[in-house]
Motif scaffolding. Structure first.
Motif, PDB file in Angstrom:
ATOM      1  N   HIS A 116      35.780 -14.624  -1.337  1.00 46.30           N
ATOM      2  CA  HIS A 116      35.567 -13.880  -2.574  1.00 46.30           C
ATOM      3  C   HIS A 116      34.685 -14.656  -3.540  1.00 46.30           C
ATOM      4  O   HIS A 116      33.834 -14.068  -4.230  1.00 46.30           O
ATOM      5  N   GLN A 117      34.860 -15.970  -3.593  1.00 48.46           N
ATOM      6  CA  GLN A 117      34.030 -16.785  -4.476  1.00 48.46           C
ATOM      7  C   GLN A 117      32.582 -16.774  -4.013  1.00 48.46           C
ATOM      8  O   GLN A 117      31.651 -16.705  -4.834  1.00 48.46           O
ATOM      9  N   THR A 118      32.385 -16.845  -2.714  1.00 50.24           N
ATOM     10  CA  THR A 118      31.024 -16.793  -2.174  1.00 50.24           C
ATOM     11  C   THR A 118      30.358 -15.469  -2.514  1.00 50.24           C
ATOM     12  O   THR A 118      29.194 -15.425  -2.928  1.00 50.24           O
ATOM     13  N   ILE A 119      31.089 -14.378  -2.367  1.00 54.46           N
ATOM     14  CA  ILE A 119      30.553 -13.059  -2.698  1.00 54.46           C
ATOM     15  C   ILE A 119      30.207 -12.988  -4.182  1.00 54.46           C
ATOM     16  O   ILE A 119      29.145 -12.489  -4.571  1.00 54.46           O
ATOM     17  N   ALA A 120      31.105 -13.496  -5.029  1.00 59.21           N
ATOM     18  CA  ALA A 120      30.863 -13.467  -6.473  1.00 59.21           C
ATOM     19  C   ALA A 120      29.609 -14.249  -6.828  1.00 59.21           C
ATOM     20  O   ALA A 120      28.792 -13.806  -7.656  1.00 59.21           O
ATOM     21  N   ASN A 121      29.418 -15.392  -6.209  1.00 57.17           N
ATOM     22  CA  ASN A 121      28.233 -16.200  -6.479  1.00 57.17           C
ATOM     23  C   ASN A 121      26.964 -15.495  -6.038  1.00 57.17           C
ATOM     24  O   ASN A 121      25.943 -15.537  -6.719  1.00 57.17           O
ATOM     25  N   MET A 122      27.038 -14.827  -4.882  1.00 63.71           N
ATOM     26  CA  MET A 122      25.858 -14.150  -4.360  1.00 63.71           C
ATOM     27  C   MET A 122      25.438 -13.007  -5.270  1.00 63.71           C
ATOM     28  O   MET A 122      24.260 -12.832  -5.582  1.00 63.71           O
ATOM     29  N   PHE A 123      26.404 -12.230  -5.752  1.00 61.94           N
ATOM     30  CA  PHE A 123      26.069 -11.090  -6.590  1.00 61.94           C
ATOM     31  C   PHE A 123      25.772 -11.497  -8.028  1.00 61.94           C
ATOM     32  O   PHE A 123      25.095 -10.785  -8.752  1.00 61.94           O
ATOM     33  N   GLY A 133      24.061 -14.070  -8.688  1.00 63.44           N
ATOM     34  CA  GLY A 133      22.772 -14.753  -8.658  1.00 63.44           C
ATOM     35  C   GLY A 133      22.886 -16.242  -8.810  1.00 63.44           C
ATOM     36  O   GLY A 133      21.943 -16.918  -9.191  1.00 63.44           O
ATOM     37  N   SER A 134      24.062 -16.780  -8.560  1.00 66.08           N
ATOM     38  CA  SER A 134      24.268 -18.221  -8.688  1.00 66.08           C
ATOM     39  C   SER A 134      23.872 -18.928  -7.423  1.00 66.08           C
ATOM     40  O   SER A 134      24.336 -18.603  -6.352  1.00 66.08           O
ATOM     41  N   GLY A 135      22.999 -19.914  -7.553  1.00 68.56           N
ATOM     42  CA  GLY A 135      22.580 -20.670  -6.387  1.00 68.56           C
ATOM     43  C   GLY A 135      23.546 -21.768  -6.032  1.00 68.56           C
ATOM     44  O   GLY A 135      23.375 -22.467  -5.053  1.00 68.56           O
ATOM     45  N   THR A 136      24.553 -21.964  -6.863  1.00 70.33           N
ATOM     46  CA  THR A 136      25.535 -23.004  -6.582  1.00 70.33           C
ATOM     47  C   THR A 136      26.885 -22.355  -6.359  1.00 70.33           C
ATOM     48  O   THR A 136      27.048 -21.153  -6.444  1.00 70.33           O
ATOM     49  N   GLY A 137      27.889 -23.160  -6.147  1.00 68.04           N
ATOM     50  CA  GLY A 137      29.229 -22.616  -5.953  1.00 68.04           C
ATOM     51  C   GLY A 137      29.638 -22.688  -4.515  1.00 68.04           C
ATOM     52  O   GLY A 137      29.075 -23.419  -3.712  1.00 68.04           O
ATOM     53  N   ALA A 138      30.655 -21.895  -4.166  1.00 70.02           N
ATOM     54  CA  ALA A 138      31.261 -21.986  -2.834  1.00 70.02           C
ATOM     55  C   ALA A 138      30.308 -21.484  -1.757  1.00 70.02           C
ATOM     56  O   ALA A 138      29.803 -20.373  -1.829  1.00 70.02           O
ATOM     57  N   THR A 139      30.052 -22.319  -0.786  1.00 70.65           N
ATOM     58  CA  THR A 139      29.271 -21.899   0.389  1.00 70.65           C
ATOM     59  C   THR A 139      30.045 -22.182   1.668  1.00 70.65           C
ATOM     60  O   THR A 139      29.507 -22.010   2.756  1.00 70.65           O
ATOM     61  N   GLU A 140      31.304 -22.623   1.531  1.00 72.52           N
ATOM     62  CA  GLU A 140      32.073 -23.023   2.705  1.00 72.52           C
ATOM     63  C   GLU A 140      32.242 -21.889   3.709  1.00 72.52           C
ATOM     64  O   GLU A 140      32.331 -22.125   4.919  1.00 72.52           O
ATOM     65  N   SER A 141      32.290 -20.660   3.233  1.00 69.85           N
ATOM     66  CA  SER A 141      32.545 -19.533   4.125  1.00 69.85           C
ATOM     67  C   SER A 141      31.289 -19.021   4.814  1.00 69.85           C
ATOM     68  O   SER A 141      31.377 -18.172   5.700  1.00 69.85           O
ATOM     69  N   LEU A 142      30.121 -19.488   4.382  1.00 73.70           N
ATOM     70  CA  LEU A 142      28.870 -18.984   4.957  1.00 73.70           C
ATOM     71  C   LEU A 142      28.594 -19.621   6.317  1.00 73.70           C
ATOM     72  O   LEU A 142      28.983 -20.770   6.572  1.00 73.70           O
ATOM     73  N   VAL A 202      20.664 -26.044   1.681  1.00 72.36           N
ATOM     74  CA  VAL A 202      19.919 -24.979   1.037  1.00 72.36           C
ATOM     75  C   VAL A 202      20.403 -23.653   1.607  1.00 72.36           C
ATOM     76  O   VAL A 202      20.775 -23.574   2.785  1.00 72.36           O
ATOM     77  N   VAL A 203      20.431 -22.617   0.769  1.00 74.20           N
ATOM     78  CA  VAL A 203      20.902 -21.299   1.185  1.00 74.20           C
ATOM     79  C   VAL A 203      19.721 -20.406   1.515  1.00 74.20           C
ATOM     80  O   VAL A 203      18.786 -20.281   0.712  1.00 74.20           O
ATOM     81  N   LEU A 204      19.752 -19.800   2.691  1.00 76.04           N
ATOM     82  CA  LEU A 204      18.775 -18.780   3.063  1.00 76.04           C
ATOM     83  C   LEU A 204      19.450 -17.420   2.951  1.00 76.04           C
ATOM     84  O   LEU A 204      20.596 -17.257   3.373  1.00 76.04           O
ATOM     85  N   ARG A 205      18.737 -16.434   2.410  1.00 79.18           N
ATOM     86  CA  ARG A 205      19.325 -15.115   2.189  1.00 79.18           C
ATOM     87  C   ARG A 205      18.538 -14.033   2.930  1.00 79.18           C
ATOM     88  O   ARG A 205      17.312 -14.056   2.947  1.00 79.18           O
ATOM     89  N   ALA A 206      19.293 -13.089   3.492  1.00 84.70           N
ATOM     90  CA  ALA A 206      18.698 -11.909   4.127  1.00 84.70           C
ATOM     91  C   ALA A 206      19.216 -10.702   3.370  1.00 84.70           C
ATOM     92  O   ALA A 206      20.371 -10.289   3.559  1.00 84.70           O
ATOM     93  N   GLY A 207      18.408 -10.150   2.474  1.00 87.02           N
ATOM     94  CA  GLY A 207      18.879  -9.065   1.637  1.00 87.02           C
ATOM     95  C   GLY A 207      19.852  -9.575   0.591  1.00 87.02           C
ATOM     96  O   GLY A 207      19.915 -10.764   0.288  1.00 87.02           O
ATOM     97  N   LYS A 208      20.658  -8.649   0.046  1.00 82.48           N
ATOM     98  CA  LYS A 208      21.550  -9.005  -1.049  1.00 82.48           C
ATOM     99  C   LYS A 208      22.907  -9.516  -0.586  1.00 82.48           C
ATOM    100  O   LYS A 208      23.595 -10.222  -1.317  1.00 82.48           O
ATOM    101  N   LYS A 209      23.319  -9.131   0.626  1.00 83.60           N
ATOM    102  CA  LYS A 209      24.703  -9.370   1.016  1.00 83.60           C
ATOM    103  C   LYS A 209      24.888 -10.425   2.089  1.00 83.60           C
ATOM    104  O   LYS A 209      26.023 -10.784   2.398  1.00 83.60           O
ATOM    105  N   ARG A 210      23.809 -10.928   2.686  1.00 86.45           N
ATOM    106  CA  ARG A 210      23.971 -11.846   3.812  1.00 86.45           C
ATOM    107  C   ARG A 210      23.235 -13.143   3.517  1.00 86.45           C
ATOM    108  O   ARG A 210      22.113 -13.134   3.015  1.00 86.45           O
TER     109      ARG A 210
END
Length: 492
Positions: A387-394, A396-405, A474-482
């Motif tokens: 949930h934290q990862t989703i919240a960060n993604m939506f 627009g935060s480039g930091t925060g939880a990435t453990e679930s990705l 570094v985070v790579l993004r495919a669209g808004k949700k992935r």
């Protein structure tokens, strides 16, 4: 699922063959009940057409009156949540389940080191069986995986070594422990059995004499799964053709060893499962039952458990908790209520409330589906990070939880040599694109980013050390949700 074929071990030598009295091949009415046939019992004339087809109509249409009268908690759950497709003698089975704790089995091929979400329906059935006070028997096909199940396949499976099969068994067994209580302390504790324990001990001639007379080529050829395979270009080997006999024998063996009276499976296995009930009746005088669940497809007709990125695996080593959650969150509006009934334990009353949601509010039900399904497999404790990862993604935060990705590790030296590491390759490695071509299309369409703000414009671009800044990831993004993480590590 899962039925099996196997090569016979030849042994015992040639012996004089004595004619045997063979029971007449009496047809059975598929949903009207397997009758315990005596010397003077006659089966209905129209039943043969039912048992030889793998495409019988749903039991909800054929046995509506019998379904209304069900009493056993297991069958009531199967009925009310939509798990039923076909069943032999459902009224008789209902009575048996009300008498005492019964043993039922379901088989799984060991063709990969993880099951995928296509097997989850069957695992949920076993879970409901145990919670209803009965004993699940999980059969892993250590013997039959040496050949492979031909059902629905265009060609023979790749032959697996015993070492690979054992490794696969170890991998798929992890999942069962998450859904079932396995042990030997209580009558309802689940057990795992391996059909290699008895199939590899068979002597070819003795097996043919004892059991081969109970099967006719005429009927075996009438099965829809066999007909389909014979029309395809790839050869259908004699080895694979024997599979339905060995599946029937598995049922008989489990009845003898564990008093197992019920086989569970997918509707594509119906003909083979009915053959098992018949073999048990003819050889052991046993009243056995077969119950199938429908093969699950999505509302657009696609097979359940496949995405553009490939199979939705159940082992975390093959698919992260976050990606698994995302799979369920992305369920189509038309499927969400059905999937809540099948793949969660949410009370039906709560699901009925969610069924009233309309428009964008349906997304609330999708989040609940994702949370409940992910909790069953990976534990509820993983949801906070997701949930934290989703919240960060939506947000627009480039930091925060990435453990679930999903995450890949790339050695630092790979960035120091040449131009860096191909962006296209990294998107494929992270599962954000199924192929390099798909990754290039994503970039050309403007859907690929580094972090939140930097759009990737060049499909030939490379990720470089300076892209990491002061971080090691570094985070790579495919669209808004992935999204996925590239981390500087010791290995690539």
């Amino acid at each position: 699922m899962t039925s099996f074929a196997i090569s016979f071990l030849v042994g015992g030598g040639m012996r004089a063959f004595r004619p045997q009295t063979v029971l007449h091949r009496l047809p059975l009415r598929a949903c009207g009940g397997v009758r315990h046939l005596g010397a003077t019992t006659v089966a209905p004339e129209d039943a043969a057409a039912v048992t030889t087809s793998d495409e019988d109509s749903s039991i909800y249409a054929r046995e509506a009156e019998a379904l209304k009268k069900l009493k056993s908690p297991f069958l009531v759950t199967m009925r009310d949540r939509g798990f039923l497709h076909q069943c032999t003698g459902i009224s008789e089975l209902d009575d048996k389940l009300m008498e005492t704790t019964q043993s039922a089995y379901l088989g799984f091929d060991a063709t990969a080191d993880s099951l995928h979400v296509g097997s989850l329906l069957q695992i949920m059935i076993l879970r409901h069986l145990q919670k209803s006070g009965h004993k699940p028997v999980v059969l892993v096909g250590g013997g039959t995986s040496k050949v492979g199940d031909p059902t629905g396949k265009d060609e023979s499976r790749v032959m697996l070594t015993e070492e690979v099969i054992q490794s696969n068994i170890n991998g798929i067994s992890k999942v069962f422990a998450k859904f079932l209580k396995i042990g030997d302390e209580n009558p309802t504790d689940a057990i795992l059995v391996n059909n290699d324990d008895w199939l590899s001990e068979l002597k070819y001639l003795e097996f043919l004499r004892e059991y081969g007379t109970h099967f006719t080529i005429n009927r075996m050829l009438s099965f829809e799964s066999v007909k389909q395979r014979l029309t395809r270009e790839a050869p259908f080997s004699f080895l694979e053709f024997n599979y339905m006999i060995l599946q029937a024998y598995d049922f008989l063996e489990l009845y003898r060893k564990h008093n197992t009276i019920l086989q569970l499976g997918g509707s594509d296995q119906w003909g083979n499962m009915v053959s098992g009930t018949e073999l048990g009746r003819r050889v052991a005088g046993a009243q056995l039952f077969a119950l199938t669940a429908p093969l699950i497809t999505t509302s657009d007709g696609k097979k359940m458990g496949k995405t553009a990125q490939g199979a939705v695996w159940l082992n975390a080593e093959r698919l992260s908790e976050f990606e698994y959650w995302q799979f369920w969150r992305n369920t189509d509006d038309a499927d969400v209520i059905r999937f809540l009934k099948l793949f969660t334990e949410l009370p039906l009353e709560r699901i009925q409330e969610l069924e009233k949601l309309e428009g964008s509010d349906i997304n609330q039900a999708k989040v609940i589906l994702a949370d409940e399904a992910t909790s069953l497999l990976h534990g509820r404790e993983c949801l906070d990070a997701i949930h934290q990862t989703i919240a960060n993604m939506f947000a627009g935060s480039g930091t925060g939880a990435t453990e679930s990705l999903p995450r890949v590790f790339v050695a630092k030296g790979s960035f120091e040599e040449g131009d860096g590491v191909s962006i296209v390759k990294l998107f494929v490695d992270l599962g954000l694109a199924e192929t390099k071509s798909a990754a290039r299309r994503l970039i050309r369409g403007g859907g690929a980013r580094i972090g939140d703000d930097r759009k990737i414009e060049d499909e030939h671009a490379f990720l470089k050390l300076e892209d990491f800044g002061d971080s090691n990831e570094v985070v790579l993004r495919a669209g808004k949700k992935r999204a996925g993480v590239v981390e500087i590590g010791e290995s690539s």
